[in-house]
Motif scaffolding. Sequence first.
Motif, PDB file in Angstrom:
ATOM      1  N   MET A   1       0.467  14.228   1.418  1.00 23.60           N
ATOM      2  CA  MET A   1       1.286  13.077   1.024  1.00 23.60           C
ATOM      3  C   MET A   1       1.614  13.100  -0.471  1.00 23.60           C
ATOM      4  SD  MET A   1       2.067  11.097   3.427  1.00 23.60           S
ATOM      5  CE  MET A   1       2.037  11.988   4.927  1.00 23.60           C
TER       6      MET A   1
ATOM      7  N   ILE B   1       5.825   4.172   2.472  1.00 27.51           N
ATOM      8  CA  ILE B   1       5.825   5.525   1.900  1.00 27.51           C
ATOM      9  C   ILE B   1       7.214   6.143   2.019  1.00 27.51           C
ATOM     10  CG2 ILE B   1       4.961   7.886   2.203  1.00 27.51           C
ATOM     11  CD1 ILE B   1       2.246   6.738   2.949  1.00 27.51           C
TER      12      ILE B   1
ATOM     13  N   PHE C   1       0.855  -1.198   0.000  1.00 28.67           N
ATOM     14  CA  PHE C   1       0.000   0.000   0.000  1.00 28.67           C
ATOM     15  C   PHE C   1       0.890   1.248   0.000  1.00 28.67           C
ATOM     16  CE2 PHE C   1      -3.732   1.790   2.879  1.00 28.67           C
ATOM     17  CZ  PHE C   1      -3.689   3.000   2.211  1.00 28.67           C
TER      18      PHE C   1
ATOM     19  N   PHE D   1      -2.329  13.459  12.643  1.00 26.97           N
ATOM     20  CA  PHE D   1      -2.989  12.421  11.827  1.00 26.97           C
ATOM     21  C   PHE D   1      -2.397  11.054  12.146  1.00 26.97           C
ATOM     22  CE2 PHE D   1      -3.073   9.662   8.110  1.00 26.97           C
ATOM     23  CZ  PHE D   1      -4.408   9.699   7.729  1.00 26.97           C
TER      24      PHE D   1
ATOM     25  N   ILE E   1      -5.090  14.611   4.393  1.00 23.39           N
ATOM     26  CA  ILE E   1      -3.762  14.005   4.532  1.00 23.39           C
ATOM     27  C   ILE E   1      -3.079  13.778   3.181  1.00 23.39           C
ATOM     28  CG2 ILE E   1      -4.658  11.595   4.636  1.00 23.39           C
ATOM     29  CD1 ILE E   1      -1.501  12.970   6.385  1.00 23.39           C
ATOM     30  N   ASN E   2      -3.850  13.309   2.189  1.00 22.84           N
ATOM     31  CA  ASN E   2      -3.176  12.973   0.934  1.00 22.84           C
ATOM     32  C   ASN E   2      -2.903  14.165   0.041  1.00 22.84           C
ATOM     33  OD1 ASN E   2      -2.571  10.309   1.409  1.00 22.84           O
ATOM     34  ND2 ASN E   2      -4.665   9.676   0.942  1.00 22.84           N
TER      35      ASN E   2
ATOM     36  N   ASP F   1     -10.604   9.526  -1.113  1.00 23.42           N
ATOM     37  CA  ASP F   1      -9.193   9.745  -1.443  1.00 23.42           C
ATOM     38  C   ASP F   1      -9.078  10.209  -2.904  1.00 23.42           C
ATOM     39  OD1 ASP F   1      -6.457   9.667  -1.780  1.00 23.42           O
ATOM     40  OD2 ASP F   1      -6.190   7.599  -1.119  1.00 23.42           O
TER      41      ASP F   1
ATOM     42  N   TRP G   1      -8.618   2.756  10.221  1.00 16.69           N
ATOM     43  CA  TRP G   1      -8.547   1.389   9.671  1.00 16.69           C
ATOM     44  C   TRP G   1      -8.850   0.358  10.756  1.00 16.69           C
ATOM     45  CZ3 TRP G   1      -8.961   0.726   4.747  1.00 16.69           C
ATOM     46  CH2 TRP G   1      -8.409   1.640   3.839  1.00 16.69           C
TER      47      TRP G   1
ATOM     48  N   VAL H   1       2.456   0.725   6.131  1.00 16.81           N
ATOM     49  CA  VAL H   1       2.099   1.696   5.075  1.00 16.81           C
ATOM     50  C   VAL H   1       3.085   2.861   5.120  1.00 16.81           C
ATOM     51  CG1 VAL H   1       0.358   3.385   4.318  1.00 16.81           C
ATOM     52  CG2 VAL H   1      -0.373   1.142   5.142  1.00 16.81           C
ATOM     53  N   VAL H   2       3.279   3.367   6.336  1.00 12.83           N
ATOM     54  CA  VAL H   2       4.121   4.553   6.508  1.00 12.83           C
ATOM     55  C   VAL H   2       5.588   4.232   6.196  1.00 12.83           C
ATOM     56  CG1 VAL H   2       4.896   6.202   8.233  1.00 12.83           C
ATOM     57  CG2 VAL H   2       2.518   5.525   8.158  1.00 12.83           C
TER      58      VAL H   2
ATOM     59  N   GLN I   1     -11.312  10.463   7.239  1.00  7.24           N
ATOM     60  CA  GLN I   1      -9.852  10.262   7.211  1.00  7.24           C
ATOM     61  C   GLN I   1      -9.250  10.955   5.995  1.00  7.24           C
ATOM     62  OE1 GLN I   1      -7.750   6.902   5.631  1.00  7.24           O
ATOM     63  NE2 GLN I   1      -6.857   6.421   7.611  1.00  7.24           N
ATOM     64  N   GLN I   2     -10.008  10.987   4.897  1.00  8.74           N
ATOM     65  CA  GLN I   2      -9.473  11.543   3.657  1.00  8.74           C
ATOM     66  C   GLN I   2      -9.791  13.024   3.466  1.00  8.74           C
ATOM     67  OE1 GLN I   2      -7.390   9.955   1.577  1.00  8.74           O
ATOM     68  NE2 GLN I   2      -7.393   8.269   3.031  1.00  8.74           N
TER      69      GLN I   2
ATOM     70  N   GLY J   1      -4.943   8.182  11.034  1.00  6.81           N
ATOM     71  CA  GLY J   1      -4.197   7.222  10.215  1.00  6.81           C
ATOM     72  C   GLY J   1      -4.465   5.795  10.657  1.00  6.81           C
TER      73      GLY J   1
ATOM     74  N   THR K   1       1.510   3.985  -3.055  1.00  6.65           N
ATOM     75  CA  THR K   1       1.102   5.361  -2.796  1.00  6.65           C
ATOM     76  C   THR K   1       2.205   6.319  -3.210  1.00  6.65           C
ATOM     77  OG1 THR K   1      -0.281   4.720  -0.936  1.00  6.65           O
ATOM     78  CG2 THR K   1       0.472   6.982  -0.946  1.00  6.65           C
TER      79      THR K   1
HETATM   80  C1  BGC Z   1      -4.371   6.511   4.700  1.00  2.00           C
HETATM   81  C2  BGC Z   1      -3.656   6.877   3.428  1.00  2.00           C
HETATM   82  C3  BGC Z   1      -2.513   7.808   3.749  1.00  2.00           C
HETATM   83  C4  BGC Z   1      -1.611   7.220   4.818  1.00  2.00           C
HETATM   84  C5  BGC Z   1      -0.567   8.219   5.244  1.00  2.00           C
HETATM   85  C6  BGC Z   1      -3.394   5.901   5.663  1.00  2.00           C
HETATM   86  O1  BGC Z   1      -4.056   5.552   6.837  1.00  2.00           O
HETATM   87  O2  BGC Z   1      -5.429   5.624   4.403  1.00  2.00           O
HETATM   88  O3  BGC Z   1      -4.568   7.462   2.522  1.00  2.00           O
HETATM   89  O4  BGC Z   1      -1.753   8.084   2.592  1.00  2.00           O
HETATM   90  O5  BGC Z   1      -2.359   6.818   5.942  1.00  2.00           O
HETATM   91  O6  BGC Z   1       0.230   7.780   6.267  1.00  2.00           O
END
Ligand code: BGC
Length: 467
Positions: free
Chosen positions: A277, A155, A30, A364, A273-274, A400, A373, A151-152, A268-269, A369, A34
């Motif tokens: 990002m 990224i 993920f 966030f 945040i994005n 998103d 989820w 995820v982080v 969340q969106q 973040g 991203t």
């Molecule tokens: C979000 C993503 C976001 C990421 C950033 C996730 O929880 O769903 O859309 O890019 O966190 O850390």
Amino acid sequence: MEQQSLNRDQIHMGFVTLVSVVAAVGGLLFGYDTSVISGAIGFMQTLFHLNDFMKGWAVSCLTVGAVIGAAFAGFLSDRFGRKKMLVVAGLIFSIGSIGSGLANEMTVFVTARIIGGIGIGVTSTLVPLYIAEISPAKFRGRLVSLNQLAVVIGISAIYFVNRAIASGPPEWDITTSWRWMLGLGIIPGVLFMILLFTVPESPRWLQKQGDSSRALRVLERLNGPTEAKAQLEEINESIKRETGSLAALFRPGFRIALVVGVVLGILQQVTGINAIMYYAPSIFQNTGAGTNAQLTETVIIGLVNLVFTIISLWLIDRVGRKVLLLIGAAVMAISLFIVGFEFNSASPSSMLILTFILVFVAAFAISFGPVVWLVISEIFPTRIRGRATAIASVALWAADYLVSQSFPVLLSGVGPAKTFWMFGVMSILAFVFTISVVPETKGRSLEEIERGWGRKTRINHPEHRPK
Ligand code: BGC
């Protein structure tokens, strides 16, 4: 004696953690998808002569795939199992990576990215759900949030991978480097598939399918024999009370669960945040920062995101989900308003803007973040958990898509100040929604959470009660 049972607990916890870490590799995919595009898009723009619209589409088409993937993940995982669908997702992701790396025209590229996105839609929905179904209640928050940590990490790590790849001669960078950035996704993709063969199917899904003996065996490995029997009993009781039809979600009790999942996903969106990002360098460009400063600032954002996600893992089972969401929403709102005011001033200070964007990202990372989820994976009944979670996940990915597609337009249309204020207003809404509607799920088993909806709204309809 006590020492022996302590050792046994540690063994079970070790196994649960290992299984969660394997599943969380899905989060790495993920994060990879991203952020890989941010390094590739510049070269692709030169090679394929992309206009602004096509550039935006090349970046955001992934989220369209994710919406599709999330939509199918639910139904298919309720039917065929969580584990099988995760393996399929790893395969789809790998095909998407190779396809986008080999693409010689934009239609092929976009198709491959949408295919990869489908894989991400599936993993983003099913990894939290799978971990929630195998975890003991006491540590569920932390274990599910390992996915967000991955995820982080994805990224941030890809940013460095992109930089290392894009250090060839300019001609090579334009024709070839971006292919490697995208194509190398096959490595984590295949790794994910292989690792998945070492983890068990979710015991809750097995029990839902009527396979009690396998469910019990898995529960024993996860929790030890005594605990396993009690848990199986509880899961069984819950399942007996449930109907397998999605219509249950629209009955008064679970309707609130659906609202919580969908609205939290959207919030969340739409809190922005994005925008940060995906577009951090363009935001910093608006403050007058040079290219090098823009890149350094992007790296700092990644680090802050990582550090505060780790802090959140430590807090999530201690202080609970709701408190984190409330603190997060409040701090996000304040920092977004300050960023807006700075942009609105005659001479915006890039230092202040960076500082408060970092505060926003930190807020966030400890709250919306990981927690969104997590809550989405916890609040629905077992029989329809896959499908219900997927509805919330589709809403999240669709939001998103809308934010990432409209942000550049907003930036040049109404300007950065108003855009950040808008995100600020959304954060205030997020605070109000959390305080009035979101339940605390810390420390409760999935079955207890499920019973809670019934109690709260007195929907323990006779047909749902155990006979
Ligand atoms: C979000 C993503 C976001 C990421 C950033 C996730 O929880 O769903 O859309 O890019 O966190 O850390």
